[in-house]
Design an enzyme around this catalytic site. Structure first.
Site, PDB file in Angstrom:
ATOM      1  N   SER A 260      10.831  40.831  50.035  1.00  0.00           N
ATOM      2  CA  SER A 260      10.565  40.547  48.921  1.00  0.00           C
ATOM      3  C   SER A 260       8.878  41.058  48.229  1.00  0.00           C
ATOM      4  O   SER A 260       8.756  41.815  47.421  1.00  0.00           O
ATOM      5  CB  SER A 260      10.445  39.149  49.317  1.00  0.00           C
ATOM      6  OG  SER A 260      11.086  38.175  48.132  1.00  0.00           O
ATOM      7  N   HIS A 413      18.671  36.199  50.570  1.00  0.00           N
ATOM      8  CA  HIS A 413      17.517  36.562  50.650  1.00  0.00           C
ATOM      9  C   HIS A 413      16.618  36.338  51.993  1.00  0.00           C
ATOM     10  O   HIS A 413      16.421  35.580  52.833  1.00  0.00           O
ATOM     11  CB  HIS A 413      16.359  35.855  49.616  1.00  0.00           C
ATOM     12  CG  HIS A 413      15.110  35.657  49.779  1.00  0.00           C
ATOM     13  ND1 HIS A 413      15.322  37.464  48.546  1.00  0.00           N
ATOM     14  CD2 HIS A 413      14.412  36.046  49.815  1.00  0.00           C
ATOM     15  CE1 HIS A 413      13.865  37.611  48.843  1.00  0.00           C
ATOM     16  NE2 HIS A 413      13.438  36.816  48.881  1.00  0.00           N
TER      17      HIS A 413
HETATM   18  C1  GTR Z   1      10.434  34.968  45.230  1.00  0.00           C
HETATM   19  C2  GTR Z   1      10.117  35.459  43.780  1.00  0.00           C
HETATM   20  C3  GTR Z   1      10.130  36.636  43.946  1.00  0.00           C
HETATM   21  C4  GTR Z   1      10.132  37.002  45.083  1.00  0.00           C
HETATM   22  C5  GTR Z   1      10.387  36.418  46.109  1.00  0.00           C
HETATM   23  C6  GTR Z   1       9.841  36.638  48.238  1.00  0.00           C
HETATM   24  O1  GTR Z   1      10.483  33.240  45.001  1.00  0.00           O
HETATM   25  O2  GTR Z   1      10.570  34.641  42.493  1.00  0.00           O
HETATM   26  O3  GTR Z   1       9.848  37.099  43.164  1.00  0.00           O
HETATM   27  O4  GTR Z   1       8.911  37.517  45.671  1.00  0.00           O
HETATM   28  O5  GTR Z   1       9.859  34.806  46.408  1.00  0.00           O
HETATM   29  O6  GTR Z   1       8.116  36.731  47.874  1.00  0.00           O
HETATM   30  O7  GTR Z   1      10.198  35.775  48.975  1.00  0.00           O
END
Ligand code: GTR
Length: 432
Positions: A260, A413
């Site tokens: 991320s 995610h």
């Molecule tokens: C999210 C963000 C992303 C990403 C992520 C993370 O909320 O919108 O750009 O970087 O976090 O780092 O977990």
């Protein structure tokens, strides 16, 4: 026409990523390119009506040609790429996306605080303290290094930018799929890691407490000065400086990895520091692997308002007018060529735009080709009329062509041991 069709068929055999009725007999019924689950698209579109999750609503755009100089000339040889276009692109990314690192002279040192035998003697864990000194001022942050002890050295290594927590030697003894130290060791790699906020606090008002404020000696950042993503990459480079001093590590075979925001930092780190042999981005999305112009899921406007400390202000000014950006993220991958690049996306992480991450990787292929290397999409992207054939591979089926690799995994995610396994399989191919 026949020639073009032949080249499509050839691409199917070498790069299994074409999905159309014309070629489905060749690819077979089991080959099903990934597409987003329509129910998930509907659900997210309802929940977040201000963001686009619908492929049909992706604006039409033309990507900048990574090989085209600002003067309009096209670069056709490796020397002009290395001497002219690559430095030009680096400057554009510094000016408009990640900011410029300071050129202040500094000294770096790493002190070993403790050393612990781990995993029944399979590794040595080293607790380290890094110090950066400018004149009589200094800035320190902790990091850890794990070195396999039961295999022939020197070994390749992975520097992991940890955006979630500091993983101490004690923590690493307990298995965690986000940073599975034992798995990495068992695969024959050394690994080192630091926590992003220890180097540059991951908050909008953290400047004064981090490495950027330290370098500027209290002065506020200029508009084009480095921001946190670049600062984290710089930190990873200092850890690489230390790995270069360890005889059991082959410092020409060091990958950089992150998830991320850590993945965004990892890609830019490897652009700034060509000593990294591979860059791995997991679910990095907007400002990382994904094309900004698609404005799918997270947008330039959203990311720069939610995380103003990650990018320089120029990037924010392209909110809603991504087409005017002088660069797009496929050119970040181009800056990594001819080295290795691995990208992973997740089926349910549409916020990070899996398709945009894949296309971005594919659209860097002309630069890999120019530098004499194979890469995903090489047969297709050089011919614009074939671009619509470009589709991500099926779910959970890694695709590796030469210097680049990609998979889209099940789930949302996060970084899992499966992502690590696919990435290390790719790294094995280039580093072992
Ligand atoms: C999210 C963000 C992303 C990403 C992520 C993370 O909320 O919108 O750009 O970087 O976090 O780092 O977990």
């Amino acid at each position: 026409m026949l020639k073009r069709f032949q080249s499509i068929l050839l691409a199917v055999f070498t790069v299994p990523m074409i999905h159309s009725s014309a070629v489905s007999q060749v690819t077979g019924p089991s080959y099903q390119s990934w597409t987003a689950n329509p129910e998930l698209v509907a659900q997210l579109s309802n929940k977040q009506p201000d963001f686009n999750y619908d492929e049909a609503k992706v604006p039409s755009f033309e990507l900048p040609n990574p090989l085209k100089l600002v003067s309009g000339e096209i670069v056709t040889d490796a020397q002009s790429w290395n001497q002219t276009r690559r430095p030009e692109l680096m400057e554009l990314f510094r000016q408009h996306v990640y900011g410029r690192r300071p050129d202040t002279k500094y000294a770096f040192s790493a002190e070993q605080l403790s050393q612990t035998e781990m995993f029944d003697g399979a590794a040595l864990g080293c607790q380290m303290k890094a110090t950066i000194t400018i004149d009589d001022r200094s800035f320190s942050f902790p990091f850890v290094v794990f070195i396999p002890t039961k295999i022939e050295s020197p070994v390749p290594a992975v520097v992991f930018i940890n955006n979630r927590s500091f993983v101490s030697i004690e923590d690493a003894a307990t298995y965690d799929s986000f940073y599975p130290v034992k798995d990495i060791i068992d695969r024959g790699y050394a690994t080192a890691s630091f926590f992003t906020s220890d180097a540059d606090p991951d908050r909008a008002d953290g400047y004064a407490d981090g490495i950027r404020g330290f370098f500027a000696d209290g002065q506020p950042p200029s508009d084009d000065a480095w921001r946190s993503l670049s600062a984290w990459g710089f930190t990873a480079s200092r850890i690489l400086d230390h790995l270069q001093t360890i005889p059991q590590i082959n410092a020409t075979k060091v990958a950089i990895a992150g998830h991320s925001r850590g993945g965004k930092a990892s890609l830019w780190a490897a652009a700034e520091d060509q000593r990294f042999a591979i860059a791995y981005s997991n679910h990095s999305g907007c400002g990382g692997a994904a094309l900004s112009r698609r404005a799918f899921g997270e947008t330039v406007g959203r990311i720069t308002s939610a995380f103003p400390h990650w990018f320089c202000p120029s990037f924010a000014s392209y909110a809603g007018r991504e087409n005017d950006l002088p660069v797009d993220q496929h050119e970040l991958f181009a800056l990594l060529a001819p080295r290795g690049v691995y990208v992973s996306s997740a089926d349910e992480d549409l916020w990070a735009d899996p398709k945009g991450e894949y296309l971005s990787l594919v659209d860097s292929a002309p630069v890999f080709s120019l530098l004499g290397k194979h890469a995903i999409g090489e047969d297709l992207v050089n011919d614009v009329s074939l671009r619509s054939y470009v589709k991500p591979p099926p779910l959970n089926r890694p695709q590796i062509v030469g210097q680049t690799g990609y998979h889209i995994g099940s789930g949302g995610h996060g970084l899992t041991h499966v992502d690590w396994r696919h990435f290390l399989d790719f790294a094995d191919g280039l580093l072992k």
